[in-house]
Scaffold this motif. Sequence first.
Motif, PDB file in Angstrom:
ATOM      1  N   ILE A   1       6.909   9.356  -7.268  1.00  0.00           N
ATOM      2  CA  ILE A   1       8.140   9.062  -7.966  1.00  0.00           C
ATOM      3  C   ILE A   1       7.973   8.194  -9.090  1.00  0.00           C
ATOM      4  CG2 ILE A   1       9.762   9.321  -5.951  1.00  0.00           C
ATOM      5  CD1 ILE A   1       9.992   6.250  -5.664  1.00  0.00           C
ATOM      6  N   GLY A   2       6.712   7.890  -9.602  1.00  0.00           N
ATOM      7  CA  GLY A   2       6.498   6.926 -10.632  1.00  0.00           C
ATOM      8  C   GLY A   2       6.347   5.388 -10.440  1.00  0.00           C
ATOM      9  N   THR A   3       5.542   4.680 -11.254  1.00  0.00           N
ATOM     10  CA  THR A   3       5.649   3.241 -10.702  1.00  0.00           C
ATOM     11  C   THR A   3       7.118   2.685 -11.048  1.00  0.00           C
ATOM     12  OG1 THR A   3       4.806   2.950 -13.102  1.00  0.00           O
ATOM     13  CG2 THR A   3       3.161   2.924 -11.520  1.00  0.00           C
ATOM     14  N   THR A   4       7.584   3.256 -12.186  1.00  0.00           N
ATOM     15  CA  THR A   4       9.163   2.950 -12.460  1.00  0.00           C
ATOM     16  C   THR A   4      10.057   3.168 -11.230  1.00  0.00           C
ATOM     17  OG1 THR A   4       8.938   3.059 -14.719  1.00  0.00           O
ATOM     18  CG2 THR A   4      11.247   2.926 -13.768  1.00  0.00           C
TER      19      THR A   4
ATOM     20  N   ASN B   1       1.785  -0.799 -11.398  1.00  0.00           N
ATOM     21  CA  ASN B   1       0.555  -0.524 -12.209  1.00  0.00           C
ATOM     22  C   ASN B   1      -0.573   0.431 -11.485  1.00  0.00           C
ATOM     23  OD1 ASN B   1       1.017  -1.920 -15.103  1.00  0.00           O
ATOM     24  ND2 ASN B   1       1.831  -3.223 -13.400  1.00  0.00           N
ATOM     25  N   ILE B   2      -1.320  -0.211 -10.742  1.00  0.00           N
ATOM     26  CA  ILE B   2      -2.579   0.374 -10.422  1.00  0.00           C
ATOM     27  C   ILE B   2      -2.080   1.597  -9.563  1.00  0.00           C
ATOM     28  CG2 ILE B   2      -4.721  -0.054  -8.905  1.00  0.00           C
ATOM     29  CD1 ILE B   2      -4.737  -2.906 -10.100  1.00  0.00           C
ATOM     30  N   GLY B   3      -1.054   1.406  -8.433  1.00  0.00           N
ATOM     31  CA  GLY B   3      -0.940   2.444  -7.667  1.00  0.00           C
ATOM     32  C   GLY B   3      -0.746   3.823  -8.285  1.00  0.00           C
ATOM     33  N   GLY B   4      -0.172   3.685  -9.570  1.00  0.00           N
ATOM     34  CA  GLY B   4       0.151   5.055 -10.057  1.00  0.00           C
ATOM     35  C   GLY B   4      -0.920   5.685 -10.936  1.00  0.00           C
TER      36      GLY B   4
ATOM     37  N   LEU C   1       0.786  -1.179   0.017  1.00  0.00           N
ATOM     38  CA  LEU C   1      -0.092  -0.216   0.061  1.00  0.00           C
ATOM     39  C   LEU C   1       0.648   1.386  -0.222  1.00  0.00           C
ATOM     40  CD1 LEU C   1      -2.711  -0.952   2.498  1.00  0.00           C
ATOM     41  CD2 LEU C   1      -3.069  -0.861   0.031  1.00  0.00           C
ATOM     42  N   ILE C   2       1.901   1.339   0.792  1.00  0.00           N
ATOM     43  CA  ILE C   2       2.836   2.481   0.778  1.00  0.00           C
ATOM     44  C   ILE C   2       3.404   2.436  -0.712  1.00  0.00           C
ATOM     45  CG2 ILE C   2       5.268   3.286   1.598  1.00  0.00           C
ATOM     46  CD1 ILE C   2       4.593   2.204   4.156  1.00  0.00           C
ATOM     47  N   GLY C   3       3.834   1.289  -1.432  1.00  0.00           N
ATOM     48  CA  GLY C   3       4.216   1.613  -2.722  1.00  0.00           C
ATOM     49  C   GLY C   3       3.286   1.877  -3.683  1.00  0.00           C
ATOM     50  N   ALA C   4       2.263   1.723  -3.616  1.00  0.00           N
ATOM     51  CA  ALA C   4       1.050   2.245  -4.430  1.00  0.00           C
ATOM     52  C   ALA C   4       1.000   3.524  -4.163  1.00  0.00           C
ATOM     53  CB  ALA C   4      -0.206   1.552  -3.871  1.00  0.00           C
TER      54      ALA C   4
ATOM     55  N   LEU D   1      -0.488   8.449 -18.276  1.00  0.00           N
ATOM     56  CA  LEU D   1      -1.068   9.845 -17.508  1.00  0.00           C
ATOM     57  C   LEU D   1      -0.219  10.904 -17.691  1.00  0.00           C
ATOM     58  CD1 LEU D   1      -2.478   8.391 -14.121  1.00  0.00           C
ATOM     59  CD2 LEU D   1      -3.550   8.583 -16.239  1.00  0.00           C
ATOM     60  N   PHE D   2       1.304  10.611 -18.023  1.00  0.00           N
ATOM     61  CA  PHE D   2       2.130  11.789 -18.139  1.00  0.00           C
ATOM     62  C   PHE D   2       1.784  12.298 -19.679  1.00  0.00           C
ATOM     63  CE2 PHE D   2       6.496  13.329 -19.098  1.00  0.00           C
ATOM     64  CZ  PHE D   2       6.223  14.465 -18.152  1.00  0.00           C
ATOM     65  N   LEU D   3       1.618  11.191 -20.506  1.00  0.00           N
ATOM     66  CA  LEU D   3       1.573  11.665 -22.070  1.00  0.00           C
ATOM     67  C   LEU D   3       0.238  12.418 -22.164  1.00  0.00           C
ATOM     68  CD1 LEU D   3       2.196   8.508 -23.922  1.00  0.00           C
ATOM     69  CD2 LEU D   3       3.537  10.581 -23.671  1.00  0.00           C
TER      70      LEU D   3
END
Length: 492
Positions: free
Chosen positions: A157-160, A192-195, A148-151, A205-207
Amino acid sequence: MYKYLVLFILLSIGLKGYAGNIKANEEVFAKQTVVETSVAEEPDEDEHHHAPGWSVIPFALLLIMIATGPLFYEHFWHKNYPIVACALASMVVLYYLFGLHNVHAPVHALAEYVQFIALLSGLFIASGGIMIEVDKEAKPVTNVIILLIGALISNVIGTTGASMLLIRPFIRLNKNRIKPYHIIFFIFMVSNIGGSLTPIGDPPLFLGFLKGVPFFWTLKYNIIPWIFACLALAVVFYFTDKKNKADYSFGESTHTPSNTVTFVGTKNFLWLAVIVGAVFLDPNVLDWVPAIHYDGQKFSYLREIIMLTAGFLSYKFANKEALQWNEFNFEPIREVAFIFIGIFGTMMPALELVGNFAQSDAGAAMITHNTLYWGTGVLSGFLDNAPTYINFLTAALASQGGSINSITDVVAFSDGEFVNSILSLKAISIAAVFFGSMTYIGNGPNFMVKSIAEQVGIKMPSFFGYIIRFSIPILLPLFVLVWLIFFYWGIL
């Protein structure tokens, strides 16, 4: 020498096709002259020549090779993917420049690629210099908290960046009971879903942000589906992990956990802050930010310089111990950089054709928030979710007379000035990010996380094993619920 020969052959094929079109263009040139003179005063967008249907072949070929290369001809693919991506992109770009005499589309694609890769590179490099050691007992609750923290931090800082920051400590924490499902749920939630909440979170989303979607739009409209999906996956993971009684310590003595979390290389958080802060230096929002003016558009360059400089300095002055512990190298971002050269270079005809179809009566009639959700989702799972997002946003705009290349139209679409446009954009955004977790190839971090797991000896499922064992039984029911609750019934 072999590489350059392959590149020459592929370029020759592309130029041969271009030469054939030159002959055809010359035959109709005289007929077009009178017509072109009469419409010389039309808007800029109509002055650019458009690509024919067959010109999407390089784009389709690249996506097929991305999906099949690591599975069926791994050695060739890993050795030659930069040549393949650059060659296919060159074929399309050269055709646009000399066959269609269209400079507009390649210039836009180049600017967006630079903006895109500058952010990903900066986040990847800066996060690679931060080492996190979680010295706790590997309990299901602890794992859920990390996921959850990672999400959450995926949106910062992005999913990457979040994936690279957390996957190694997550594996180390569970080293005596690690199983493939740990990595799969990490891909689901962190990669994925976290970002879903900010443009920094995930490439699609950045695009969209680069095209004109306001920065905080995703936070405002995606947060409830994000909470629902993250909590649902957390519950499923908790009960799955609770059943795991594996012990791979084989009786070896293990130290008593100190219940501490150790950070090494914390100064890199400052570089991450610089990179994230630079995102807001958008010349289309802030008039004082310097920009390159072309074809009625303003292209940023200051923020990209800041992002790349911050990434370079974060690596140069990084804590060497943190880099060593993280086994940091540039191969993952190198692969992303080359693959997306190919994607940005070859997807121009696809964007045009989608837009033209959506402007037709038949195309416009098919476009609803429901079809946008499933269309974007299915393709995001099996192709790359970034170009899929742009293709469907292009279609949604064009179906109502808007243009993806007009920032004014994109802003108006996100503000609800078109019919049901907020719900349509929400469907595209949620589907692109969520469904990117359906396969290893749906989103950039997926394969990087898989590779890191395999490097430490975790036997990951195959491409189809991932889909059959995890995506279909876990993700598909969740995505149906998300569609029913937020789009079909519109309860929330």
